[in-house]
Structure formats: structure tokens, C-alpha cells
Design a protein around this motif. Structure first.
Motif, PDB file in Angstrom:
ATOM      1  N   ARG A   1       2.892   1.010  -6.492  1.00 41.57           N
ATOM      2  CA  ARG A   1       2.312   2.358  -6.569  1.00 41.57           C
ATOM      3  C   ARG A   1       3.427   3.393  -6.631  1.00 41.57           C
ATOM      4  O   ARG A   1       4.143   3.586  -5.653  1.00 41.57           O
TER       5      ARG A   1
ATOM      6  N   THR B   1       4.703   7.437  -8.153  1.00 42.60           N
ATOM      7  CA  THR B   1       4.357   8.746  -8.681  1.00 42.60           C
ATOM      8  C   THR B   1       5.636   9.567  -8.774  1.00 42.60           C
ATOM      9  O   THR B   1       6.651   9.210  -8.182  1.00 42.60           O
TER      10      THR B   1
ATOM     11  N   ILE C   1       3.236   4.252  -1.196  1.00 43.06           N
ATOM     12  CA  ILE C   1       3.385   5.003  -2.441  1.00 43.06           C
ATOM     13  C   ILE C   1       4.823   5.483  -2.534  1.00 43.06           C
ATOM     14  O   ILE C   1       5.327   6.142  -1.621  1.00 43.06           O
TER      15      ILE C   1
ATOM     16  N   GLN D   1       0.805  -1.215   0.000  1.00 39.89           N
ATOM     17  CA  GLN D   1       0.000   0.000   0.000  1.00 39.89           C
ATOM     18  C   GLN D   1       0.841   1.270   0.000  1.00 39.89           C
ATOM     19  O   GLN D   1       0.306   2.371  -0.136  1.00 39.89           O
TER      20      GLN D   1
END
Length: 145
Positions: free
Chosen positions: A131, A133, A103, A101
Motif C-alpha cells: 500500500r 501513496t 501505508i 496493512q
């Protein structure tokens, strides 16, 4: 004796353009088939900027910074070495028990090598952190468009 009527001077030569056009078309086709198209080894690109609001720190975030010379830091702690296995182990330990979970936020210097950023992506995949970014900066004009 000159038996021609209506013309007093010598006959003017004329140029027939049809064979000339045929030859030019053949030359153009030949050049099109034999031309090698040059490929640029380096493209001049401008990386985009984003005018989104800044996110607040969350407990499940892992901040990975890549410096211009290819050094890595994870959550502001330097990582020893530059290989992917070392980076993957450091990412795994920084994500903790809630790794799936977490990021991963990649914050790369504008002059960082592309390979360094791809190394972070590969290390995150190996660490089981799907995940990802990328951090951006606000445009110089403050976001007004």
C-alpha cells in the motif's frame, strides 16, 4: 512569308505543371521515408498538485522522505546508506508486525531524482508493503479553480 492568321507575334511558351507536381510528390515521399524523427531526451513537465484535504497521522503509516540529493528518512529518522536493501530493512522495521496493512507515504522533494523515488517503491515491494501513496502540496492559489 508568314502564313499564320490571327497571330502577329511569336508563340508564347507555356509551362506544363503535371510533371512538376509528379516530381514534387516523389520528393515528398522520399523525404517522409528517410526522415529520422528526433526524440527528446528530456521533457519539461510540471508535476501535478492536489487540492485534497490533509490526512491525519494514523498508527499504520510509514512516512518516507526523499531529499533533493537522494537521502532517505523514514518517520523522520535518517537511513544510513542509499541502497535498496538497507531501505527495505528500515521500512520493514518501521512497519512493525502489521506490515501488510501499513501505508507507505512517499514525500519526495521536487528536485529529487526519479531513481530515488523508484528506489523507495522497489524497497517497499521487497519489504512486503503493497500500500503506497504520494504526498502532494496544495496549489499556490489555495485550491481555488
Amino acid at each position: 512569308m508568314n502564313f499564320r492568321r490571327g497571330r502577329s507575334g511569336p508563340e508564347e511558351p507555356e509551362i506544363n505543371l503535371i510533371p512538376f507536381i509528379d516530381v514534387l510528390l516523389v520528393v515528398i515521399i522520399f523525404l517522409m521515408l528517410t526522415t529520422t524523427y528526433s526524440r527528446y531526451s528530456e521533457l519539461q513537465i510540471n508535476l501535478p498538485v492536489a487540492a485534497a484535504e490533509q490526512l491525519k497521522d494514523r498508527p499504520g503509516e510509514v512516512l518516507v522522505s526523499v531529499s533533493a540529493d537522494g537521502r532517505y528518512t523514514i518517520n523522520r529518522q535518517p537511513v544510513d546508506g542509499r541502497n535498496i536493501e538497507t531501505l527495505a530493512a528500515a521500512l520493514r522495521s518501521a512497519a512493525g508486525a502489521d506490515g501488510a496493512q501499513a501505508i507507505v507515504i512517499v514525500s519526495a522533494d521536487a528536485l529529487a531524482a526519479h531513481q530515488s523515488v523508484i528506489g523507495v517503491l522497489d524497497a517497499a515491494r521487497r519489504a512486503g508493503l503493497p500500500r503506497l501513496t504520494f504526498a502532494t502540496q496544495l496549489p499556490a492559489d489555495g485550491g481555488a479553480r
